[in-house]
Write a protein that holds these residues in place. Sequence first.
Motif, PDB file in Angstrom:
ATOM      1  N   SER A 165       0.752  -0.659  -0.433  1.00 41.03           N
ATOM      2  CA  SER A 165      -0.172  -0.026   0.161  1.00 41.03           C
ATOM      3  C   SER A 165       0.889   0.967   0.042  1.00 41.03           C
ATOM      4  O   SER A 165       1.885   0.676   0.894  1.00 41.03           O
ATOM      5  CB  SER A 165      -0.927   0.115   1.478  1.00 41.03           C
ATOM      6  OG  SER A 165      -1.658   0.936   1.238  1.00 41.03           O
ATOM      7  N   LEU A 166       0.474   2.346  -0.807  1.00 41.33           N
ATOM      8  CA  LEU A 166       1.382   3.374  -1.145  1.00 41.33           C
ATOM      9  C   LEU A 166       0.585   4.288  -1.196  1.00 41.33           C
ATOM     10  O   LEU A 166      -0.699   4.551  -1.517  1.00 41.33           O
ATOM     11  CB  LEU A 166       1.794   3.070  -2.834  1.00 41.33           C
ATOM     12  CG  LEU A 166       3.219   2.010  -3.008  1.00 41.33           C
ATOM     13  CD1 LEU A 166       3.303   1.736  -3.850  1.00 41.33           C
ATOM     14  CD2 LEU A 166       4.141   1.931  -1.540  1.00 41.33           C
ATOM     15  N   VAL A 167       1.041   6.039  -0.732  1.00 43.93           N
ATOM     16  CA  VAL A 167       0.596   7.248  -1.484  1.00 43.93           C
ATOM     17  C   VAL A 167       1.329   7.644  -2.698  1.00 43.93           C
ATOM     18  O   VAL A 167       2.385   7.054  -2.927  1.00 43.93           O
ATOM     19  CB  VAL A 167       1.497   8.241  -0.318  1.00 43.93           C
ATOM     20  CG1 VAL A 167       0.167   8.013   0.528  1.00 43.93           C
ATOM     21  CG2 VAL A 167       2.032   8.463   0.592  1.00 43.93           C
ATOM     22  N   PRO A 168       0.640   8.843  -3.193  1.00 38.44           N
ATOM     23  CA  PRO A 168       1.326   8.664  -4.899  1.00 38.44           C
ATOM     24  C   PRO A 168       2.873   9.665  -5.437  1.00 38.44           C
ATOM     25  O   PRO A 168       3.612   8.444  -5.397  1.00 38.44           O
ATOM     26  CB  PRO A 168       0.545   9.675  -5.328  1.00 38.44           C
ATOM     27  CG  PRO A 168      -1.439   9.186  -4.468  1.00 38.44           C
ATOM     28  CD  PRO A 168      -1.064   9.029  -3.520  1.00 38.44           C
ATOM     29  N   VAL A 169       3.298  10.025  -4.005  1.00 34.77           N
ATOM     30  CA  VAL A 169       4.404  10.443  -4.193  1.00 34.77           C
ATOM     31  C   VAL A 169       5.924   9.557  -3.931  1.00 34.77           C
ATOM     32  O   VAL A 169       6.223   9.196  -4.594  1.00 34.77           O
ATOM     33  CB  VAL A 169       4.939  11.542  -2.896  1.00 34.77           C
ATOM     34  CG1 VAL A 169       4.954  10.544  -1.509  1.00 34.77           C
ATOM     35  CG2 VAL A 169       5.894  11.926  -2.870  1.00 34.77           C
ATOM     36  N   GLN A 170       5.538   8.660  -3.070  1.00 33.37           N
ATOM     37  CA  GLN A 170       6.030   6.867  -3.253  1.00 33.37           C
ATOM     38  C   GLN A 170       6.023   6.337  -4.406  1.00 33.37           C
ATOM     39  O   GLN A 170       7.164   5.983  -5.370  1.00 33.37           O
ATOM     40  CB  GLN A 170       5.486   6.521  -2.011  1.00 33.37           C
ATOM     41  CG  GLN A 170       5.705   6.602  -0.717  1.00 33.37           C
ATOM     42  CD  GLN A 170       4.366   5.576   0.211  1.00 33.37           C
ATOM     43  OE1 GLN A 170       4.098   4.968   0.302  1.00 33.37           O
ATOM     44  NE2 GLN A 170       6.031   4.962   1.577  1.00 33.37           N
ATOM     45  N   LEU A 171       5.271   5.680  -4.665  1.00 36.84           N
ATOM     46  CA  LEU A 171       4.287   5.558  -6.066  1.00 36.84           C
ATOM     47  C   LEU A 171       4.795   5.955  -7.367  1.00 36.84           C
ATOM     48  O   LEU A 171       5.977   5.380  -8.102  1.00 36.84           O
ATOM     49  CB  LEU A 171       2.733   5.084  -6.893  1.00 36.84           C
ATOM     50  CG  LEU A 171       3.101   4.985  -8.408  1.00 36.84           C
ATOM     51  CD1 LEU A 171       3.919   2.754  -8.162  1.00 36.84           C
ATOM     52  CD2 LEU A 171       1.278   4.508  -8.595  1.00 36.84           C
ATOM     53  N   ALA A 172       5.352   7.556  -7.206  1.00 37.62           N
ATOM     54  CA  ALA A 172       6.421   8.481  -8.472  1.00 37.62           C
ATOM     55  C   ALA A 172       7.426   8.250  -8.204  1.00 37.62           C
ATOM     56  O   ALA A 172       8.425   7.810  -9.052  1.00 37.62           O
ATOM     57  CB  ALA A 172       6.184   9.905  -8.112  1.00 37.62           C
ATOM     58  N   ARG A 173       8.238   7.813  -7.648  1.00 33.49           N
ATOM     59  CA  ARG A 173       9.612   7.918  -7.443  1.00 33.49           C
ATOM     60  C   ARG A 173      10.461   6.827  -8.131  1.00 33.49           C
ATOM     61  O   ARG A 173      11.171   6.379  -8.285  1.00 33.49           O
ATOM     62  CB  ARG A 173       9.589   8.303  -5.406  1.00 33.49           C
ATOM     63  CG  ARG A 173      10.061  10.009  -4.729  1.00 33.49           C
ATOM     64  CD  ARG A 173      10.121   9.269  -3.064  1.00 33.49           C
ATOM     65  NE  ARG A 173      10.037  10.762  -2.997  1.00 33.49           N
ATOM     66  CZ  ARG A 173       9.921  11.361  -1.784  1.00 33.49           C
ATOM     67  NH1 ARG A 173       9.725   9.739  -0.472  1.00 33.49           N
ATOM     68  NH2 ARG A 173       9.780  12.194  -1.176  1.00 33.49           N
ATOM     69  N   LEU A 174       9.092   5.225  -7.082  1.00 25.00           N
ATOM     70  CA  LEU A 174       9.079   3.607  -7.848  1.00 25.00           C
ATOM     71  C   LEU A 174       9.423   4.338  -9.517  1.00 25.00           C
ATOM     72  O   LEU A 174      10.445   3.532 -10.136  1.00 25.00           O
ATOM     73  CB  LEU A 174       8.705   3.354  -7.430  1.00 25.00           C
ATOM     74  CG  LEU A 174       8.147   2.696  -5.719  1.00 25.00           C
ATOM     75  CD1 LEU A 174       7.469   2.015  -5.244  1.00 25.00           C
ATOM     76  CD2 LEU A 174       9.492   2.195  -6.024  1.00 25.00           C
ATOM     77  N   VAL A 175       8.338   4.797 -10.511  1.00 27.46           N
ATOM     78  CA  VAL A 175       8.330   5.132 -11.684  1.00 27.46           C
ATOM     79  C   VAL A 175       9.706   5.328 -11.811  1.00 27.46           C
ATOM     80  O   VAL A 175      10.096   5.049 -12.754  1.00 27.46           O
ATOM     81  CB  VAL A 175       6.842   5.157 -11.773  1.00 27.46           C
ATOM     82  CG1 VAL A 175       6.678   5.950 -13.514  1.00 27.46           C
ATOM     83  CG2 VAL A 175       5.946   4.987 -11.204  1.00 27.46           C
ATOM     84  N   GLY A 187      16.160   4.107 -15.605  1.00 26.46           N
ATOM     85  CA  GLY A 187      17.231   2.903 -15.676  1.00 26.46           C
ATOM     86  C   GLY A 187      17.300   1.695 -14.356  1.00 26.46           C
ATOM     87  O   GLY A 187      17.895   0.420 -14.549  1.00 26.46           O
ATOM     88  N   ALA A 188      16.828   1.992 -13.525  1.00 25.96           N
ATOM     89  CA  ALA A 188      16.618   0.706 -11.783  1.00 25.96           C
ATOM     90  C   ALA A 188      15.709  -0.578 -12.368  1.00 25.96           C
ATOM     91  O   ALA A 188      14.492  -0.361 -11.814  1.00 25.96           O
ATOM     92  CB  ALA A 188      15.954   1.740 -10.652  1.00 25.96           C
ATOM     93  N   ARG A 189      16.517  -1.583 -12.902  1.00 24.29           N
ATOM     94  CA  ARG A 189      15.684  -2.907 -13.232  1.00 24.29           C
ATOM     95  C   ARG A 189      15.198  -3.343 -12.166  1.00 24.29           C
ATOM     96  O   ARG A 189      14.072  -3.739 -12.299  1.00 24.29           O
ATOM     97  CB  ARG A 189      17.015  -3.339 -14.061  1.00 24.29           C
ATOM     98  CG  ARG A 189      17.573  -2.752 -15.919  1.00 24.29           C
ATOM     99  CD  ARG A 189      17.957  -3.620 -16.040  1.00 24.29           C
ATOM    100  NE  ARG A 189      18.678  -3.137 -17.643  1.00 24.29           N
ATOM    101  CZ  ARG A 189      19.478  -3.948 -18.429  1.00 24.29           C
ATOM    102  NH1 ARG A 189      19.817  -5.256 -18.246  1.00 24.29           N
ATOM    103  NH2 ARG A 189      19.384  -3.821 -19.670  1.00 24.29           N
ATOM    104  N   GLU A 190      16.108  -3.355 -11.102  1.00 20.50           N
ATOM    105  CA  GLU A 190      15.185  -4.049  -9.713  1.00 20.50           C
ATOM    106  C   GLU A 190      14.439  -3.236  -9.005  1.00 20.50           C
ATOM    107  O   GLU A 190      13.304  -4.053  -8.921  1.00 20.50           O
ATOM    108  CB  GLU A 190      16.559  -3.927  -8.695  1.00 20.50           C
ATOM    109  CG  GLU A 190      16.792  -2.616  -8.673  1.00 20.50           C
ATOM    110  CD  GLU A 190      17.911  -2.256  -8.674  1.00 20.50           C
ATOM    111  OE1 GLU A 190      18.252  -1.369 -10.864  1.00 20.50           O
ATOM    112  OE2 GLU A 190      19.196  -2.198  -8.400  1.00 20.50           O
ATOM    113  N   VAL A 191      14.372  -1.667  -9.572  1.00 22.22           N
ATOM    114  CA  VAL A 191      12.456  -1.298  -9.297  1.00 22.22           C
ATOM    115  C   VAL A 191      11.729  -1.713 -10.053  1.00 22.22           C
ATOM    116  O   VAL A 191      10.453  -2.176  -9.724  1.00 22.22           O
ATOM    117  CB  VAL A 191      13.186   0.141  -9.001  1.00 22.22           C
ATOM    118  CG1 VAL A 191      11.488   1.024  -8.815  1.00 22.22           C
ATOM    119  CG2 VAL A 191      14.229   0.671  -8.358  1.00 22.22           C
ATOM    120  N   GLY A 192      11.720  -1.666 -11.025  1.00 22.94           N
ATOM    121  CA  GLY A 192      10.653  -2.224 -11.915  1.00 22.94           C
ATOM    122  C   GLY A 192      10.100  -3.605 -11.440  1.00 22.94           C
ATOM    123  O   GLY A 192       9.041  -4.140 -12.107  1.00 22.94           O
TER     124      GLY A 192
END
Length: 331
Positions: free
Chosen positions: A91-101, A107-112
């Motif tokens: 469960s995330l808030v939009p600002v966390q999702l934005a940082r992940l995206v 180029g951070a493949r592990e995040v994708g």
Amino acid sequence: MIETSGSTGVPKRVALSVDALLASAAASAGAMGGQGQWVLALPAHYVAGAQVLVRSLAAGTEPVLYGEGHFDPLRFAALAGELTDDLRYTSLVPVQLARLVDAAEGGAREVGSALRRFDGILVGGQALDRGLRERAEMLGARLLTTYGSSETAGGCVYDGAPIGTTLVREVDGLLEISGPTLAEGYLGDPERTSAAFHEEDGVRWYRTGDLGDVHDGRVTVRGRSDNVIISGGEKVLLDSVEQLVRSRPGLGDAVVVAADDPRWGQVPVVVATATADLGGLRALVAEQLGRAAAPARIVTVAELPHLSSGKPDRVAAAGLARGDARDEPLA
């Protein structure tokens, strides 16, 4: 007991029963396809974080805890790799999702890979920008936007559809919610409790204070009724302005707040970490929402103020807006 964030007003202590919390967990599992294991990336003293713990208890799984500190996409990705259950959630808030995206696209493949590892990612706390959702889904993330509050034991509407036995209706332009997840009320505050909760024909309802409508069972949230200003004699819904502003490049984390103005009464002001073309932004907003909604100025800051829940601190943002020099709004 859950204390609300107080992002726009005085904090309230919401009393939730065990039955309400478990009803919410059961409804969530039904909407998400089953119980599973969670990464807890939100503070546990807010309802979205507390519900991760409740869902984990109900499922008999051990959550993976992010802990304190600045939200780091690589750290989150590493924790996602520790999940062992067949069904994996967060469960995330939009600002966390934005940082992940941003990290995954950078180029951070592990995040994708981490985004794709989850069977469901709940995103709530505030409106999710359509562009950010599309970018996340292009990376393979399976998102569910949530709507709810501490008074409803967390999210009770997923992607516009009430979950479990939740009922949502519109009364005079405002949304009301009924169901087994409703709170008992506000601890030590019977007046506020009676103002927010009422019974009709044997059914208990919660007055959300949110503008919205319900058509064919689908819920549309327009924004907070207390986040409306009068500018030059016209009503302006700041949440609608904010959604449009966030659709512009570089302004995905922007906050729109009210500022006093000697000519117009109040005007919308954008607080953001990036600069933007004020004239172009004014013209865009004026075209779609009316001239009164056009932002008067953009206040650029190094970092946006946030509450510990991850939500924008709108009180602090409004303070930043008040401290900046005034420009004339769009004529």
